[in-house]
Design an enzyme around this catalytic site. Structure first.
Site, short mmCIF file in Angstrom:
data_model
loop_
_atom_site.label_atom_id
_atom_site.label_comp_id
_atom_site.label_asym_id
_atom_site.label_seq_id
_atom_site.Cartn_x
_atom_site.Cartn_y
_atom_site.Cartn_z
N GLY A 2 6.80 5.16 8.20
CA GLY A 2 5.93 6.33 8.29
C GLY A 2 6.09 6.99 9.64
CB SER A 3 3.99 9.44 11.35
OG SER A 3 2.75 8.76 11.33
CB THR A 4 6.43 8.03 15.94
OG1 THR A 4 7.80 8.00 15.48
CG2 THR A 4 6.36 7.39 17.31
CD GLU A 5 -0.79 10.75 15.10
OE1 GLU A 5 -0.07 11.63 14.60
OE2 GLU A 5 -2.03 10.79 15.11
CE LYS A 59 -1.76 2.95 2.72
NZ LYS A 59 -1.80 4.13 1.82
CB CYS A 106 12.77 9.31 8.20
SG CYS A 106 13.84 8.33 7.16
CD GLU A 154 13.32 1.06 9.36
OE1 GLU A 154 13.74 1.98 10.10
OE2 GLU A 154 13.93 0.01 9.15
CD GLU A 169 9.71 13.06 11.54
OE1 GLU A 169 8.58 12.57 11.69
OE2 GLU A 169 10.66 12.45 11.02
N GLY A 226 2.65 4.35 13.41
CA GLY A 226 3.37 3.16 13.85
C GLY A 226 2.74 2.55 15.10
P1 NAP Z 1 2.14 8.36 7.78
O1 NAP Z 1 1.06 9.32 7.84
O2 NAP Z 1 2.47 7.56 8.99
O3 NAP Z 1 1.79 7.37 6.56
C1 NAP Z 1 2.63 6.34 6.15
C2 NAP Z 1 1.81 5.29 5.44
O4 NAP Z 1 0.90 4.68 6.36
C3 NAP Z 1 0.95 5.84 4.31
O5 NAP Z 1 0.89 4.88 3.29
C4 NAP Z 1 -0.39 6.00 4.99
O6 NAP Z 1 -1.47 6.02 4.10
C5 NAP Z 1 -0.42 4.77 5.86
N1 NAP Z 1 -1.35 4.83 6.98
C6 NAP Z 1 -1.88 5.93 7.58
N2 NAP Z 1 -2.69 5.56 8.59
C7 NAP Z 1 -2.67 4.20 8.63
C8 NAP Z 1 -3.31 3.21 9.46
N3 NAP Z 1 -4.11 3.56 10.45
N4 NAP Z 1 -3.07 1.92 9.22
C9 NAP Z 1 -2.24 1.54 8.23
N5 NAP Z 1 -1.62 2.41 7.41
C10 NAP Z 1 -1.82 3.73 7.61
O7 NAP Z 1 3.51 8.99 7.37
P2 NAP Z 1 3.77 9.99 6.17
O8 NAP Z 1 3.19 11.30 6.57
O9 NAP Z 1 3.38 9.38 4.89
O10 NAP Z 1 5.37 10.04 6.16
C11 NAP Z 1 6.08 10.87 6.99
C12 NAP Z 1 6.60 10.11 8.18
O11 NAP Z 1 7.33 8.97 7.79
C13 NAP Z 1 7.58 10.93 8.99
O12 NAP Z 1 7.29 10.80 10.36
C14 NAP Z 1 8.92 10.29 8.68
O13 NAP Z 1 9.89 10.45 9.65
C15 NAP Z 1 8.55 8.89 8.47
N6 NAP Z 1 9.57 8.22 7.66
C16 NAP Z 1 10.40 7.34 8.28
C17 NAP Z 1 11.39 6.70 7.57
C18 NAP Z 1 12.32 5.73 8.22
O14 NAP Z 1 12.96 4.98 7.54
N7 NAP Z 1 12.41 5.69 9.53
C19 NAP Z 1 11.51 6.94 6.21
C20 NAP Z 1 10.65 7.84 5.60
C21 NAP Z 1 9.67 8.47 6.36
P3 NAP Z 1 -2.03 7.43 3.53
O15 NAP Z 1 -0.95 7.96 2.67
O16 NAP Z 1 -3.23 7.05 2.76
O17 NAP Z 1 -2.30 8.30 4.71
#
Ligand code: NAP
Ligand code: MG
Length: 493
Positions: free
Chosen positions: A242-245, A189, A298, A264, A397, A247
């Protein structure tokens, strides 16, 4: 074939159809649901994309299961390696087109997508192609009535990959390449802001020869498609970036069926400059550490700790570079700072800048939204000076081109401040003192430490977080552990 950043800027892109990719076919989503992905630099719609619901996710999971029980499950490790290598070749032959697609969907400069994102994806595919037939168990010195005991490393089963929007293609490959190398079937996804390159990649995987169901892509919202994947009883593992939240939500959701999890998550990485560093190199590292990828990285070096005695000199060098960094059209080969991914993201970053000012930080440069021809979610590169580590702008962040500069005086002090964060993804250390460099690298709570360098990634080096930046590792040999189960076999006399 002409190739390079100028060719990429002019490439002809092919948008995927508004369909899901299941069993090597474009499939209509149940109820025909679609959403539109936009170009954040122009605010224009790019194309409609299928939105998967729970029923669609189930269809994709069933296709993945059928693949594991069929042709894909019987594909030898060496053949899996050949398929990954062929996919890398196909991606390489579409390098300009994929780079432009990534730039249009995400807003990142074509310079970055053409020279980093797509080449990085190709490299990771080849790295795991090489591993496919080298995932082995061990023989074990057991006691008792046995001639032998040994371990097997076997695929986990159906893997759900959930990826963010900041490095859409690379993040996809970091998950699917080791997962497929180990013989798993994947349901992916992608992020709703940036689903396009993942869909093109899946189509290329079929062309490379991956059998139906080995790789499926179900774009759609996190709340619908994402939740359905995490809840699905036949998904064995969730690999999430994705985000810690989110996660935390995934961890809770996965508890029900005891899924294997790799997370991650976010970061607030310290980049530490000691007075004895090469200050020109450190200023350049601080600059790329926060402004590369618009700061939507990230591992961005978003907290710059500077030893007080060189604070003024380093700021001068940093300002000299930052002044020349002007947001521009991501399609222009000269652009080095693109558009933030969305209005929501841009507004959130602006909000943090206001919060920083309110807390007493000084805006040394930038701080304002910018548009090009009246359009786009651009932001000036921003330096916040005089920050304290306990301010919101040093703890949360921001995920944008905003650097918090924090002066320090002693080694022990800066190690403590650097570690005073819920996150632990990455860190940088700038010094000419070899002993100090290694000592500080050892004491920092971070999954990656760069010494006299920042923002460098190699497929051979594991990447992931300490603390609330997540657990499990991507890349390197370590990622193979994340996509295999270990089985002990005892052989009786
Ligand atoms: P996000 O809001 O957490 O979304 C990440 C993914 O999860 C998206 O595909 C999102 O779908 C999906 N998602 C959202 N809610 C979900 C749920 N309840 N259940 C399952 N999947 C769900 O993060 P983002 O805003 O896309 O990315 C930014 C974050 O990613 C930052 O915090 C960044 O630090 C982190 N990040 C970490 C790394 C690492 O390697 N540590 C690398 C890159 C980014 P939708 O797009 O449809 O909302
Ligand atoms: Mg988009």
């Amino acid at each position: 074939m002409s190739t390079g950043v100028a060719a990429a800027a002019q490439a002809e892109v092919r948008f995927p159809p508004p369909r899901l990719w299941i069993g090597n076919e474009w499939v209509e989503p149940e109820g025909g649901s679609v959403f539109v992905t936009e170009n954040p630099a122009t605010e224009e719609p790019l194309c409609p994309v299928a939105a998967a619901g729970a029923g669609d996710v189930d269809r994709a999971v069933q296709a993945a299961r059928a693949a594991l029980g069929g042709a894909w499950g019987e594909t030898s490790p060496r053949e899996r390696g050949r398929l990954l290598w062929r996919l890398a070749d196909l991606v390489e032959s579409h390098i300009d087109e994929l780079a432009l697609l990534e730039t249009l969907d995400n807003g990142k400069p074509i310079f970055e997508s053409r020279y980093v994102d797509v080449p990085g994806a190709i490299e990771a595919l080849r790295y795991y192609a090489g591993w496919a037939d080298k995932v082995t168990g061990r023989t074990l010195p057991v006691e008792g009535p046995f001639v032998l005991a040994y371990t097997l490393r076997q695929p986990v089963g159906v893997v759900a990959a959930i990826t963010p929007w900041n490095f859409p293609l690379i993040q996809t490959v970091w998950k699917i390449a080791p997962a497929l190398a180990c013989g798993n079937a994947v349901v992916h996804k992608p992020a709703s802001y940036t689903p396009l390159t993942a869909l093109r990649l899946a189509e290329m995987a079929a062309a490379a020869g991956f059998p139906p169901g080995a790789l499926n892509v179900v774009p759609g919202s996190g709340s619908a498609a994402g939740t359905a994947l995490v809840a699905h009883p036949q998904v064995a593992k969730v690999s999430f970036t994705g985000s810690t939240e989110v996660g935390r939500t995934i961890l809770r959701g996965a508890a029900e069926t005891i899924k294997r999890i790799t997370l991650e998550l976010g970061g607030k990485s310290p980049n530490i400059v000691f007075a004895d560093a090469d200050l020109d190199a450190a200023a350049k590292g601080a600059y790329t550490g926060i402004f590369y990828g618009k700061g939507e990285v990230c591992a961005a070096g978003s907290r710059l700790f500077v030893e007080e005695t060189v604070h003024a000199e380093l700021m001068e060098k940093l300002l000299a570079r930052t002044r020349r960094l002007v947001p521009g059209d991501p399609r222009d080969p000269r652009t080095r700072l693109g558009a933030l991914v969305s209005r929501t993201q841009r507004d959130s970053v602006l909000h943090y800048i206001e919060e920083g000012k309110r807390e007493g930080a000084r805006v040394a440069w930038g701080g304002e939204a910018v548009s090009i021809d009246g359009k786009g979610w651009f932001l000036q590169p921003t330096l916040l000076d005089g920050v304290h580590n306990d301010m919101v702008v040093a703890q949360e962040e921001i995920f944008g081109p905003v650097l918090a500069v924090i002066p320090f005086t002693r080694v022990d002090e800066v190690v403590e401040l650097a570690n005073a964060s819920i996150y632990g993804l990455a860190a940088g250390v700038w010094t000419r003192d070899v002993g100090k460099a290694h000592d500080v690298a050892r004491r920092l709570q971070a999954g990656t430490v760069w010494i006299n360098q920042y923002n460098w990634y190699d497929s051979a080096a594991p990447f992931g977080g300490f603390k609330q930046s997540g657990f499990g590792r991507e890349l390197g040999r370590e990622a193979l552990d994340a996509y295999t189960e270990v089985k002990s076999v005892y052989v009786g006399r």
